[in-house]
Design a protein around this motif. Structure first.
Motif, PDB file in Angstrom:
ATOM      1  N   ALA A  62       0.812  -1.215   0.000  1.00  0.00           N
ATOM      2  CA  ALA A  62       0.000   0.000   0.000  1.00  0.00           C
ATOM      3  C   ALA A  62       0.845   1.263   0.000  1.00  0.00           C
ATOM      4  N   THR A 161      -5.553  -0.562  -1.979  1.00  0.00           N
ATOM      5  CA  THR A 161      -5.245   0.680  -1.271  1.00  0.00           C
ATOM      6  C   THR A 161      -4.399   1.604  -2.138  1.00  0.00           C
ATOM      7  N   ALA A 172      -3.349   3.520   4.090  1.00  0.00           N
ATOM      8  CA  ALA A 172      -1.931   3.161   3.986  1.00  0.00           C
ATOM      9  C   ALA A 172      -1.159   3.629   5.218  1.00  0.00           C
TER      10      ALA A 172
END
Length: 413
Positions: A62, A161, A172
């Motif tokens: 992410a 994400t 994140a």
């Protein structure tokens, strides 16, 4: 004094393991009195493994701003894992060709005294693959028995994400912060490692001692020889490829704690936290370390590949199957590789690999018990190879992703 400070924890850990091993050898099964202490420590580690794997993998992906880098890392991981596993399989094949564990052994007597398993334990290869990579319910993801499906979900979560752009940034950031918190929990738990691992190892030695002195002794000795070749030889070669002479020094300086933890716990999963710490000390970038180590704990196990080859050769010899043709050799290598990918990352990781061997080669499912005995007696050295192999693979991935001088650049920062 500087050396003592750097290796104080390793020395304490090693002392606990040695004392535990001596106690197990002297008192045998009487060491079960300390089993609860070892189990408490392991349970604490197992509890933190699921959130650690989910958060570290999803956070690493992410927080990658460059998707091209993610693709390069994943592609390099696949190539490195496949290459080292195949080399391990070839080394094991050479080993069983030079010294067959069942040479001059009364196989009829061996078969007569082997334990049996329930017929319902057998599964087709298709079902084995389904059960290995997926679960039927979301909540089933969050157990240590389903780490591979959890990793797949974590990768998807991290990708989603990243693809969400700015809207995904809060998620994140949360993943990154939560990963740091969980790593601190691991640090606190590890303070009890010398006592916890010492007790666990004492019980392991006490229980396995009588089993090792059996008809499977040859298999165990062969595996030990292959372990020496792989642990010292192949790991040193890979470290040299990753960073030259500096890579060798860096690897062996930091691999002791992961190696001792692997020997003591017989659990690749329990080694995930210490391997993450060790690989970062080796100079491996965070995003590479946090992707390679959790993935490797489930999909890259050179020790299990070697064990798989040993089990296949064991059954082939028992039933007089050909091991010399090109087709047989390729099939043995391929199945051994799959065994390394599907074995569970927990102590004595179940019968998934054994079922796969029986299903592919057409052996009755009842013979799972035959090769499960081998799994039991080689569990400790296999975990050593599985765990430490992932740390050196992280260095190899860093070498091919970051460039030839990645380690020198890291050391100059």
């Amino acid at each position: 004094m500087k050396i003592l400070r750097n290796y104080a924890f390793t020395i304490c850990l090693l002392s606990g393991i040695i004392l535990g091993g001596i106690a197990g050898a002297i008192f045998g099964e009487a060491t079960t009195v300390v089993k609860p202490i070892g189990d408490i420590f392991l349970n604490l580690m197992f509890v933190v493994i699921v959130p650690l794997v989910f958060l570290s993998v999803s956070s690493a992906i992410a927080n990658m701003r460059q998707m091209a880098r993610l693709g390069k890392i994943i592609g390099t991981i696949f190539i490195v894992f496949f290459s080292t596993a195949m080399i391990a399989g070839i080394v094991a094949l050479i080993g069983v060709k030079l010294f067959n564990p069942l040479h001059n052994v009364d196989t009829s007597s061996l078969l007569a005294n082997l334990p049996k398993v329930d017929a319902e334990s057998g599964k087709g290869i298709g079902q084995v693959i389904v059960d290995t990579f997926t679960v039927p319910d979301f909540l089933d993801l969050f157990t240590k028995s389903n780490l591979l499906p959890l990793i797949i979900f974590s990768i998807l979560f991290g990708l989603a994400t990243t693809m969400s752009g700015e809207k995904g940034r809060p998620v994140a950031d949360l993943l990154h912060s939560a990963t740091e918190v969980v790593l601190k929990i691991v640090q606190v738990i590890m303070y009890a490692a010398p006592i916890g691992l010492g007790c666990y190892f004492a019980v392991t030695v006490g229980e396995l001692g009588p089993q090792i002195i059996s008809g499977y002794l040859n298999a165990f000795l062969l595996y030990l020889a292959l372990t020496v070749v792989s642990f010292f030889g192949l790991n040193t070669l890979y470290a040299f490829i990753a960073g030259g002479k500096t890579g060798i020094r860096t690897f062996w300086k930091n691999v002791l704690t992961p190696a001792i933890t692997a020997i003591a716990t017989s659990s690749s999963a329990a080694c995930i936290p210490v391997n993450l710490v060790a690989t970062k000390k080796m100079g491996v970038p965070d995003d590479i370390a946090e992707t390679v180590i959790p993935l490797g704990a489930n999909t890259h196990k050179d020790g299990s590949v070697i064990g798989g080859m040993l089990k296949i050769a064991f059954l082939f010899t028992l039933f007089g199957k050909d091991m010399s043709s090109i087709g047989s050799i390729l099939a043995m290598l391929g199945v051994a590789f799959l065994v390394g990918a599907v074995m569970g990352a927990i102590p004595s990781g179940g019968m998934t690999g054994e079922l796969l061997i029986c299903a592919v080669f057409g052996f009755p499912a009842e013979l799972v018990a035959t090769i499960m005995i081998i799994s039991t007696i080689i569990d400790v050295p296999a975990t050593l190879l599985n765990s430490t192999g992932n740390t050196v693979c992280a260095m190899l991935v860093a070498r091919f992703v970051e460039g030839k001088n990645w380690l020198k650049k890291k050391l100059t920062i």
